[in-house]
Design a protein around this motif. Structure first.
Motif, short mmCIF file in Angstrom:
data_model
loop_
_atom_site.label_atom_id
_atom_site.label_comp_id
_atom_site.label_asym_id
_atom_site.label_seq_id
_atom_site.Cartn_x
_atom_site.Cartn_y
_atom_site.Cartn_z
N LYS A 164 54.80 -27.60 106.91
CA LYS A 164 54.71 -27.09 108.28
C LYS A 164 53.59 -27.83 109.01
O LYS A 164 52.50 -28.04 108.45
CB LYS A 164 54.45 -25.59 108.28
CG LYS A 164 55.59 -24.79 107.64
CD LYS A 164 55.54 -23.34 108.00
CE LYS A 164 56.77 -22.60 107.49
NZ LYS A 164 56.89 -21.24 108.05
N GLN A 170 51.76 -19.03 107.23
CA GLN A 170 51.57 -18.11 106.11
C GLN A 170 52.57 -18.35 104.98
O GLN A 170 52.21 -18.34 103.80
CB GLN A 170 51.66 -16.66 106.60
CG GLN A 170 51.37 -15.63 105.51
CD GLN A 170 51.36 -14.21 106.06
OE1 GLN A 170 51.73 -13.97 107.21
NE2 GLN A 170 50.95 -13.27 105.24
N GLU A 171 53.83 -18.58 105.33
CA GLU A 171 54.86 -18.77 104.32
C GLU A 171 54.52 -19.94 103.40
O GLU A 171 54.67 -19.86 102.17
CB GLU A 171 56.22 -19.02 104.97
CG GLU A 171 57.34 -19.31 103.97
CD GLU A 171 58.61 -19.77 104.64
OE1 GLU A 171 59.56 -20.12 103.91
OE2 GLU A 171 58.68 -19.78 105.89
N ALA A 172 54.03 -21.03 104.01
CA ALA A 172 53.71 -22.21 103.20
C ALA A 172 52.51 -21.94 102.29
O ALA A 172 52.53 -22.26 101.10
CB ALA A 172 53.43 -23.40 104.10
N ASN A 215 54.52 -28.58 98.62
CA ASN A 215 54.41 -27.87 99.88
C ASN A 215 53.18 -28.35 100.64
O ASN A 215 52.30 -29.01 100.09
CB ASN A 215 54.33 -26.36 99.63
CG ASN A 215 55.59 -25.86 98.93
OD1 ASN A 215 56.71 -26.20 99.32
ND2 ASN A 215 55.42 -25.05 97.90
N GLN A 250 59.02 -28.02 109.20
CA GLN A 250 59.00 -27.27 110.45
C GLN A 250 57.74 -27.65 111.23
O GLN A 250 56.66 -27.76 110.65
CB GLN A 250 59.01 -25.76 110.18
CG GLN A 250 60.29 -25.29 109.50
CD GLN A 250 60.25 -23.82 109.12
OE1 GLN A 250 59.25 -23.34 108.59
NE2 GLN A 250 61.32 -23.10 109.40
N ALA A 278 50.38 -17.03 111.28
CA ALA A 278 51.62 -16.42 110.81
C ALA A 278 52.67 -17.48 110.51
O ALA A 278 53.43 -17.39 109.53
CB ALA A 278 52.13 -15.43 111.86
N ARG A 324 60.99 -28.03 95.04
CA ARG A 324 60.89 -27.28 96.29
C ARG A 324 59.85 -27.93 97.18
O ARG A 324 58.78 -28.33 96.72
CB ARG A 324 60.49 -25.83 96.02
CG ARG A 324 61.53 -25.03 95.24
CD ARG A 324 62.74 -24.74 96.12
NE ARG A 324 63.75 -23.95 95.43
CZ ARG A 324 64.74 -24.46 94.72
NH1 ARG A 324 64.84 -25.79 94.58
NH2 ARG A 324 65.62 -23.69 94.15
N GLU A 329 51.33 -19.07 101.20
CA GLU A 329 51.62 -18.06 100.19
C GLU A 329 52.46 -18.61 99.03
O GLU A 329 52.60 -17.94 98.00
CB GLU A 329 52.32 -16.86 100.81
CG GLU A 329 51.38 -15.99 101.66
CD GLU A 329 52.05 -14.73 102.15
OE1 GLU A 329 53.30 -14.66 102.08
OE2 GLU A 329 51.34 -13.81 102.60
N SER A 330 53.01 -19.81 99.18
CA SER A 330 53.77 -20.40 98.08
C SER A 330 52.87 -20.83 96.93
O SER A 330 53.34 -21.11 95.83
CB SER A 330 54.57 -21.61 98.59
OG SER A 330 53.69 -22.66 98.97
N ARG A 344 44.87 -20.52 96.67
CA ARG A 344 45.43 -19.93 97.89
C ARG A 344 44.32 -19.47 98.84
O ARG A 344 44.40 -19.65 100.06
CB ARG A 344 46.35 -18.75 97.53
CG ARG A 344 47.13 -18.19 98.71
CD ARG A 344 48.19 -17.20 98.25
NE ARG A 344 47.61 -16.04 97.60
CZ ARG A 344 47.71 -15.79 96.29
NH1 ARG A 344 48.37 -16.62 95.51
NH2 ARG A 344 47.17 -14.70 95.77
N THR A 384 58.26 -27.38 101.25
CA THR A 384 58.20 -26.85 102.61
C THR A 384 56.91 -27.37 103.24
O THR A 384 55.81 -27.12 102.72
CB THR A 384 58.19 -25.31 102.63
OG1 THR A 384 59.42 -24.83 102.07
CG2 THR A 384 58.06 -24.80 104.06
#
Length: 432
Positions: free
Chosen positions: A311, A404-406, A280, A342, A401, A307, A408-409, A416, A309
């Motif tokens: 950004k 955040q998703e990335a 990620n 993304q 925001a 996995r 928090e992985s 983190r 992701t």
């Protein structure tokens, strides 16, 4: 001659200076009395001589131009290390520090499970270069020829290495080139959290080109957080290799938040059944910056999940690149691979290039990839502004925001927190 052809010619010509540097340093490089290492360095130099720096004619470098490497005559870093150098707040209980590519015992925690590679080269015969490639990766070949020091982490079976920060500081008071080499080996059942940070001080152009090799044995687990905060004139070109055995895990997160030109490659091989990889990341790219995240995930065993992701946030006249390839061998049945990129464009002058790829030779797999590019939601921005929040703060909140998703992985709390601190307030600093 077109602009692209001129850039390619300059890039190829720039390799000659580094080869001359190798010839000049050959008799002074660490391990010169070790025949196996001298042979490896010579082979690497010849591989680099044959390839030169990659140009945009090379498909994997289509979106990233190394022309800036030709614009400065890079020299050697200054020595000795000044133990009074200003350092940022530590991101982990134990920290080891490299200044201008060299290990600083004075600034490092003696309890950290990290040694200076230059002082322990006799211990790494058969380990150094065991997972890295030089024949088709010229930057890795150059690093192998020129490295002078690096970190050596070798954990015993079942050992918990804890949380360790590996901090690299470049004092750019003149154009310098650094090629540190880091080796990490985790024996069966061991685990480690490695927070790798690169920061630059000074205004001169410099090159920081580290290579990291991870050997992750059965049931071992490593979390690798990479935080790149080089100086705004710096060039950061890093390459990571990881080979993961049965039921092992390589869990990584990349944060690009600095440098004029940055590219981070990751080559991860899932070599044993039920091994796993997470690649990620986030890229924060300001005006005049170029950031490239390129990954190669090699599924070479059955029942392996991966996995990814990534950004990217781009402001001003900037460019971001994401290239991600998942290669599934015929033997790798029941592969479960996911990849998503993304991008958030904060300027009409920003550019994002995304190239996700799947190459699948097994028939029982679950693989997917995707890419999205968009702008900030004006309705959300208006809502925050209507509540009295200043525009820069409101934009910063929406950007955080989005990221955040990335972030928090990342499962480890210390890693983190270090990533979240590096991300916090980025837009407000850019807008200041």
């Amino acid at each position: 001659m077109t602009v692209l052809a001129e850039h390619n010619a300059l890039t190829e010509a720039g390799a000659a200076g580094f080869l001359q540097r190798f010839e000049g340093l050959r008799g002074r490089l660490p391990g010169r009395d070790l025949p196996w290492l001298a042979s490896l360095r010579d082979r690497a130099a010849e591989a680099f001589r044959a390839q030169g720096f990659p140009t945009r004619r090379v498909e994997a470098w289509k979106y990233t131009d190394l022309g800036p490497l030709t614009q400065s005559g890079f020299g050697e870093p200054l020595t000795p290390v000044d133990s009074t150098i200003e350092l940022p707040r530590a991101a982990a209980p134990r920290r080891v520090v490299f200044v201008d590519g060299r290990f600083s015992a004075e600034l490092s925690d003696p309890d950290a499970p990290v040694k200076s590679l230059a002082l322990h080269l006799r211990e790494v015969e058969g380990l150094l270069g065991s997972v890295a490639r030089i024949d088709d990766l010229p930057l890795v070949a150059l690093n192998t020829a020129l490295f002078e020091d690096g970190a050596l982490i070798d954990l015993a079976e079942g050992e918990d290495g804890g949380v360790v920060e590996l901090l690299s500081v470049v004092r750019a008071d003149r154009p310098v080139a650094l090629h540190p080499r880091h080796l990490v080996r985790l024996a069966p059942g061991s685990k480690l959290v490695l927070i790798e940070r690169a920061i630059g001080q000074g205004e001169s152009r410099y090159l920081h080109s580290p290579v990291l090799e991870f050997q992750v044995a059965a049931d071992a687990h490593v979390t690798h957080a990479r935080i790149q905060q080089e100086g705004r004139a710096g060039i950061h070109l890093s390459t990571v290799f990881a080979e993961v055995a049965e039921k092992g895990t390589y869990d990584s997160f990349l944060l690009h938040a600095g440098a004029k030109l940055a590219r981070a490659e990751a080559h991860v091989k899932l070599a044993g059944a039920f091994s796993a990889a997470h690649l990620n990341g986030a890229q924060l790219v300001g005006d005049g910056q170029h950031a490239d995240c390129t990954t190669f995930l090699d599924h070479a065993a059955p029942d392996c999940p991966s996995r990814q992701t990534v950004k990217t946030v781009l402001a001003g006249r900037s460019r971001g690149v994401f290239q991600g390839k998942i290669h599934v061998h015929q033997i790798a049945q029941r592969t479960d691979g996911y990849q998503m990129n993304q991008a958030l464009l904060l300027s009409e002058q920003a550019e994002m290039d995304a190239k996700p790829q799947l190459e699948i030779y097994a028939d029982d797999v679950k693989c997917s990839h995707g890419a999205t590019i968009g702008a900030l939601d004006e309705n959300q921005l208006f809502y925050l502004r209507s509540r009295g929040i200043p525009e820069a703060t409101a934009r910063s909140m929406l950007i955080e925001a989005f990221l955040q998703e990335a972030v928090e992985s990342v499962a480890d709390e210390a890693a983190r927190a270090a990533l979240a601190e590096a991300v916090a307030g980025w837009w407000e600093r850019m807008a200041a």
